[in-house]
Design a protein around this motif. Structure first.
Motif, PDB file in Angstrom:
ATOM      1  N   HIS A  75      48.208  49.452  42.367  1.00 43.13           N
ATOM      2  CA  HIS A  75      49.185  49.445  41.485  1.00 43.13           C
ATOM      3  C   HIS A  75      49.226  50.837  40.622  1.00 43.13           C
ATOM      4  N   LEU A  76      50.774  51.081  40.563  1.00 44.75           N
ATOM      5  CA  LEU A  76      51.008  52.330  39.833  1.00 44.75           C
ATOM      6  C   LEU A  76      51.904  51.763  38.559  1.00 44.75           C
ATOM      7  N   ILE A  77      51.202  52.070  37.496  1.00 53.40           N
ATOM      8  CA  ILE A  77      52.081  51.249  36.283  1.00 53.40           C
ATOM      9  C   ILE A  77      52.627  52.380  35.214  1.00 53.40           C
ATOM     10  N   CYS A  78      53.681  52.532  34.979  1.00 51.71           N
ATOM     11  CA  CYS A  78      54.166  53.389  34.095  1.00 51.71           C
ATOM     12  C   CYS A  78      53.954  52.706  32.572  1.00 51.71           C
ATOM     13  N   ILE A  79      53.160  53.941  31.892  1.00 52.09           N
ATOM     14  CA  ILE A  79      52.858  53.257  30.494  1.00 52.09           C
ATOM     15  C   ILE A  79      53.989  53.430  29.527  1.00 52.09           C
TER      16      ILE A  79
ATOM     17  N   GLY B  48      56.761  50.288  31.517  1.00 51.27           N
ATOM     18  CA  GLY B  48      55.799  48.992  32.116  1.00 51.27           C
ATOM     19  C   GLY B  48      56.140  48.738  33.716  1.00 51.27           C
ATOM     20  N   LYS B  49      56.819  49.699  34.389  1.00 51.21           N
ATOM     21  CA  LYS B  49      57.343  49.393  35.784  1.00 51.21           C
ATOM     22  C   LYS B  49      56.055  49.242  36.454  1.00 51.21           C
ATOM     23  N   VAL B  50      56.084  48.551  37.454  1.00 48.30           N
ATOM     24  CA  VAL B  50      54.934  48.379  38.353  1.00 48.30           C
ATOM     25  C   VAL B  50      55.183  48.727  39.719  1.00 48.30           C
ATOM     26  N   VAL B  51      54.737  49.773  40.431  1.00 47.29           N
ATOM     27  CA  VAL B  51      54.935  50.212  41.916  1.00 47.29           C
ATOM     28  C   VAL B  51      53.903  49.834  42.630  1.00 47.29           C
TER      29      VAL B  51
END
Lengths: 148, 148
Positions: A94-98, A101-104
């Motif tokens: 997972h790539l999580i935007c801090i 909160g988007k999760v890719v």
DNA sequence: CTATATGCAAAGACTTTGCAAACCG
DNA sequence: CGGTTTGCAAAGTCTTTGCATATAG
């Protein structure tokens, strides 16, 4: 009762040794349909749209069961509460935007190999793993630029 | 008061803009000395050996401050409560035994590179990351063999 | 003397449990 | 019926807050 959508899920549950009750089907359906990482509250909200009387406890109990049987995965990104996702066919990270909160999700087979090597070096046999990268996604990065 | 040990920590705190109180020094010292991943309770227990009247709230507040200033890292392995470790000079990842809870640190520079690649592919700029491998350590594996 | 830091107890957020009622086979 | 599952409310766990006191500069 909504049969069409639930039929395959019913089988899915049964084949994993879980008694396929309506509530469980609904919880699993919400997770499968959304393909997202939902919190217990969010799931509760979604399921309650169909079954207003369902309790949060049932959601937790159901998630616990599903997790135990490997149908659902629990995540704790950052310091937040738990989020759940329907178990993906293949493992992914997972790539999580801090910021937003988007999760890719992504997949890097090579990383997995290196993990295996690291585990071997330390005499561990891998059961599972979790790789999370926290960062800033493109959208949020652009917003920053505008601001400055 | 124990001066010798605290002196460098005092500076460490001060240089990070943290008012170096005795309690903070003690909390940080416990973490640095143990080089382990301790829970708030464990830290509380250890610090209380020196300052019986210290409250758990102070531990949490201190950890919050230290974390904020980058002196301490917070982890949430598995579904457990938080564990803290004194910020390591270099980033490392964790191997966690799901049987005995042992945590081993390792470092795989190549993995980091691949992460960078994955992030780039998805237009993320990395801020931090976390790689945890859950498995069975050698000791526990041996125990299993004996049992069977 | 003002500001920060602390202890204590109370509150909070999220999750689990106990129990009686509802369900299913 | 006899075992499961559910809703509800209560309890639990880990963590944070409010407030008066203590401490530091």
């Amino acid at each position: 009762m909504p049969a069409a959508a639930g039929t395959d899920l019913t089988e899915h549950l049964r084949s994993h040794g879980i008694h396929p009750t309506q509530q469980r089907i609904r919880v699993l359906k919400v997770l499968v349909d959304s393909r997202a990482h939902l919190s217990a509250e969010e799931i509760h909200g979604l399921v309650r749209a169909q079954t207003p009387r369902i309790g949060l406890a049932t959601i937790y109990r159901t998630l616990h069961t599903l997790k135990e049987k490997g149908l659902v995965e629990e995540h704790r990104f950052n310091d937040e509460f738990s989020r759940y996702e329907a178990m993906p066919a293949s493992h992914h990270d997972h790539l999580i935007c801090i910021e937003c909160g988007k999760v890719v999700e992504f997949d890097q087979p090579l990383i997995e190999q290196l993990q295996l090597a690291a585990a071997k070096e330390n005499h561990f046999s891998i059961v599972s793993h979790r790789l999370e990268i926290y960062g800033i996604c493109e959208t949020c990065a652009k917003l920053h630029k505008k601001e400055s």
